[in-house]
Design a protein around this motif. Structure first.
Motif, PDB file in Angstrom:
ATOM      1  N   THR A 199       0.833  -1.200   0.000  1.00  0.00           N
ATOM      2  CA  THR A 199       0.000   0.000   0.000  1.00  0.00           C
ATOM      3  C   THR A 199       0.868   1.250   0.000  1.00  0.00           C
ATOM      4  O   THR A 199       0.610   2.207  -0.749  1.00  0.00           O
ATOM      5  N   SER A 208       2.272   1.694  -3.355  1.00  0.00           N
ATOM      6  CA  SER A 208       1.222   2.134  -4.278  1.00  0.00           C
ATOM      7  C   SER A 208       1.019   3.645  -4.182  1.00  0.00           C
ATOM      8  O   SER A 208       0.833   4.323  -5.201  1.00  0.00           O
ATOM      9  N   ILE A 261      -7.112   2.074  -3.687  1.00  0.00           N
ATOM     10  CA  ILE A 261      -6.565   0.750  -3.390  1.00  0.00           C
ATOM     11  C   ILE A 261      -7.714  -0.241  -3.309  1.00  0.00           C
ATOM     12  O   ILE A 261      -8.702   0.010  -2.612  1.00  0.00           O
ATOM     13  N   THR A 294      -3.993  -1.688   5.964  1.00  0.00           N
ATOM     14  CA  THR A 294      -4.020  -0.856   4.757  1.00  0.00           C
ATOM     15  C   THR A 294      -4.640   0.498   5.049  1.00  0.00           C
ATOM     16  O   THR A 294      -4.087   1.542   4.681  1.00  0.00           O
TER      17      THR A 294
END
Length: 357
Positions: free
Chosen positions: A163, A166, A174, A217
């Motif tokens: 995450t 990303s 996400i 996350t």
């Protein structure tokens, strides 16, 4: 203005319409690295007018890949080319999303076009698969390694690290892949999870890993960025995960900070009897939305503009996710808007081809 082309807000992100490109594996990476294929594939669908482009299942660890050709985000070196992709998507007015995944016992396969013998031998190119329990997907596949509690903790850490990468790569949405018989789904389905510890047995124990991944996350995602979860809403098999289970899970995920449930089905039973047909999975998105208030995405044989419009207009789902139809027509949103009598912006470079309403 049609309902399909109305904007939709997810936390601090506003999508320009309700058409999303569903994550689809391209099996075209090497060592997890994206390349020009991924740039052109994803970029062309942004040019085509979709509001959100969700990148294919991107492995959070090497052993989490379905095939050696899967994209990965388990090391920092993966980030620069992914940033090139997200920059292009954003330049077209679309939002860049990524699906984070671990294939579990369905890992270590050949790419679909490489022949009927799908399983890779452990050497030289395959690897040991993992799962909640030491049970293969089919009897002729290798037995996966049952994860220890410590190894489960590493999976959670891998999703958290993925995450963060990303975000560095520029993704603003996400999605966690908890569907299609991959690792997170394997844990919450009683057909594949026969553990006797805190990760098995009861409903609460079987969903524990997914909730831990969601919490890890969400903890590192900025407050204004949305978190999605894709689930298989039913295993289509007696004794398996059910639509009622999905509704119960959805209510919990809503409280944990999940912003939308992407409702697919199946994938955890090799020979499940699935009634495939146009929009055959939409009912599950509708049920979750109606019974929990959590926004949903509908996916599965959504192939024309009128069908997509009806799903949104009737309140069955908040978003429609296109997969195979977007492979057939990268510019589906542009064509759909014209069919529905809605004037939307075309790329300046393509204006000469824009049809008149």
């Amino acid at each position: 203005m049609s309902d399909l082309f109305s904007p939709f807000a997810l936390r601090g992100i506003t999508l320009r319409n309700r058409i999303v490109i569903s994550p689809m594996c391209m099996y075209s990476a090497q060592d997890g690295f994206a390349n020009d294929w991924h740039l052109v594939h994803l970029g062309s669908r942004a040019v085509g007018g979709a509001s959100l482009i969700i990148q294919e299942a991107t492995a959070v660890s090497p052993e989490g890949r379905i095939t050696p050709g899967d994209l990965g985000i388990w090391k920092d070196e993966h980030v620069p080319f992914l940033r090139r992709i997200t920059d292009f998507i954003k330049a077209q007015g679309s939002v860049a999303g990524i699906q984070l995944a671990h294939a579990g016992r369905k890992a270590s396969h050949r790419s679909p076009w490489e022949g009927a013998d799908a399983i890779l031998p452990t050497e030289p190119h395959g690897w040991q698969t993992v799962a909640p329990s030491a049970e293969p997907f089919t009897p002729d596949e290798p037995t996966p390694h049952a994860l220890s509690v410590a190894e489960i903790g590493q999976v959670v850490a891998d999703f958290r690290a993925a995450t963060l990468r990303s975000l560095e790569a520029g993704y603003e949405v996400i999605e966690l892949h908890a569907a299609h018989g991959y690792l997170l789904h394997e844990f919450f389905s009683p057909l594949s999870n026969h553990r006797q510890d805190e990760y098995g047995g009861s409903f609460e124990n079987r969903i524990r890993l997914l909730l831990e991944v969601v919490e890890a996350t969400r903890a590192v995602l900025p407050e204004h960025l949305p978190l999605l979860v894709r689930v298989s809403a039913t295993d289509w098999t007696e004794g398996g995960w059910t639509a009622a289970d999905t509704v119960q899970l959805a209510g919990i995920l809503k409280d944990k900070g999940v912003d939308l449930l992407d409702c697919s089905t199946g994938g955890n039973v090799a020979k499940a009897d699935i009634p495939v047909g146009p929009g055959y999975q939409v009912e599950f998105a509708e049920q979750v939305r109606r019974e929990t208030g959590l926004p949903t995405g509908a996916v599965g044989l959504i192939t024309d503009a009128q069908q997509a419009e009806a799903i949104i207009a009737s309140g069955q789902a908040d978003l429609v996710l296109l997969a195979r139809e977007s492979l057939r027509d990268a510019y589906f949103p542009l064509h759909a808007a014209h069919e529905l009598g809605t004037d939307i912006a075309w790329p300046n470079q393509y204006m000469r081809a824009k049809p008149r309403l």
